[in-house]
Design a protein around this motif. Structure first.
Motif, PDB file in Angstrom:
ATOM      1  N   LEU A  62       0.826  -1.204   0.000  1.00 54.91           N
ATOM      2  CA  LEU A  62       0.000   0.000   0.000  1.00 54.91           C
ATOM      3  C   LEU A  62       0.862   1.257   0.000  1.00 54.91           C
ATOM      4  O   LEU A  62       0.567   2.226  -0.710  1.00 54.91           O
ATOM      5  N   ALA A  65       2.021   1.745  -3.485  1.00 52.35           N
ATOM      6  CA  ALA A  65       0.918   2.195  -4.339  1.00 52.35           C
ATOM      7  C   ALA A  65       0.609   3.669  -4.108  1.00 52.35           C
ATOM      8  O   ALA A  65       0.380   4.425  -5.054  1.00 52.35           O
ATOM      9  N   MET A  66       0.638   4.084  -2.847  1.00 46.22           N
ATOM     10  CA  MET A  66       0.389   5.497  -2.539  1.00 46.22           C
ATOM     11  C   MET A  66       1.497   6.377  -3.104  1.00 46.22           C
ATOM     12  O   MET A  66       1.229   7.448  -3.651  1.00 46.22           O
ATOM     13  N   ALA A  69       1.028   6.879  -6.698  1.00 45.65           N
ATOM     14  CA  ALA A  69      -0.108   7.759  -6.966  1.00 45.65           C
ATOM     15  C   ALA A  69       0.157   9.197  -6.520  1.00 45.65           C
ATOM     16  O   ALA A  69      -0.690  10.068  -6.686  1.00 45.65           O
ATOM     17  N   THR A 111     -10.213   7.103  -3.620  1.00 45.69           N
ATOM     18  CA  THR A 111      -8.864   6.731  -4.051  1.00 45.69           C
ATOM     19  C   THR A 111      -8.202   5.831  -3.021  1.00 45.69           C
ATOM     20  O   THR A 111      -7.534   4.850  -3.371  1.00 45.69           O
ATOM     21  N   ASP A 114      -9.546   2.334  -3.447  1.00 47.63           N
ATOM     22  CA  ASP A 114      -8.982   1.716  -4.656  1.00 47.63           C
ATOM     23  C   ASP A 114      -7.533   1.276  -4.438  1.00 47.63           C
ATOM     24  O   ASP A 114      -7.147   0.171  -4.835  1.00 47.63           O
ATOM     25  N   LEU A 115      -6.747   2.152  -3.824  1.00 43.51           N
ATOM     26  CA  LEU A 115      -5.344   1.817  -3.572  1.00 43.51           C
ATOM     27  C   LEU A 115      -5.230   0.638  -2.600  1.00 43.51           C
ATOM     28  O   LEU A 115      -4.404  -0.267  -2.802  1.00 43.51           O
TER      29      LEU A 115
END
Length: 140
Positions: A62, A65-66, A69, A111, A114-115
């Motif tokens: 995570l 992923a963050m 993004a 968001t 989703d992440l």
């Protein structure tokens, strides 16, 4: 990349005991037994280790992923609760329930969801729960 751990066991399943050691040395002859697995005696057990691995892997996935993004988390905290249930004459790990809290400046709820869903699907430990297992067995 290959990571290794070793298990040693002495005695019967109920009355015996064993220890776990990892190549990194984080676990070094760490005790486990029937009582540490089923009666909460001090020591560890396979399900606790799977829970720690799943929580750690998911949380790191995570964070990546963050980052991709464009977000920088202040804190990500995950608990994994692994369930061990009866299965015929034995047991099975039936579930790993992740509970997540996070502080991420500027991140909206949609968001975030989703992440988090993507990290759960793509973390290697989530994937291993359905992995191919091989066995090379030798009787000494």
């Amino acid at each position: 990349m290959i990571r290794k751990a070793k298990a040693a066991w002495r005695g019967t399943g109920r009355d015996g005991d064993g220890d776990l050691t990892t190549d990194s040395g984080v676990l070094s002859e760490t005790p486990y037994s029937f009582k540490t697995r089923f009666e909460n005696e001090k020591g560890t057990n396979p399900e606790e280790l799977i829970a720690a691995a799943h929580a750690g892997c998911f949380t790191m996935a995570l964070a990546f992923a963050m980052q991709q993004a464009g977000y920088t988390p202040t804190a990500i905290n995950t608990e994994a609760a692994v369930s061990l249930d009866p299965d015929g004459g034995g047991f099975k790990i039936s579930k790993s329930a992740l509970t997540l809290t996070a502080e991420v400046p500027g991140l909206d709820e949609a968001t975030f969801k989703d992440l988090a869903a993507g990290a759960e699907k793509n973390c290697p430990v989530s994937k291993v729960l359905n992995a191919e297992i091989t066995l090379d067995a030798k009787l000494l």
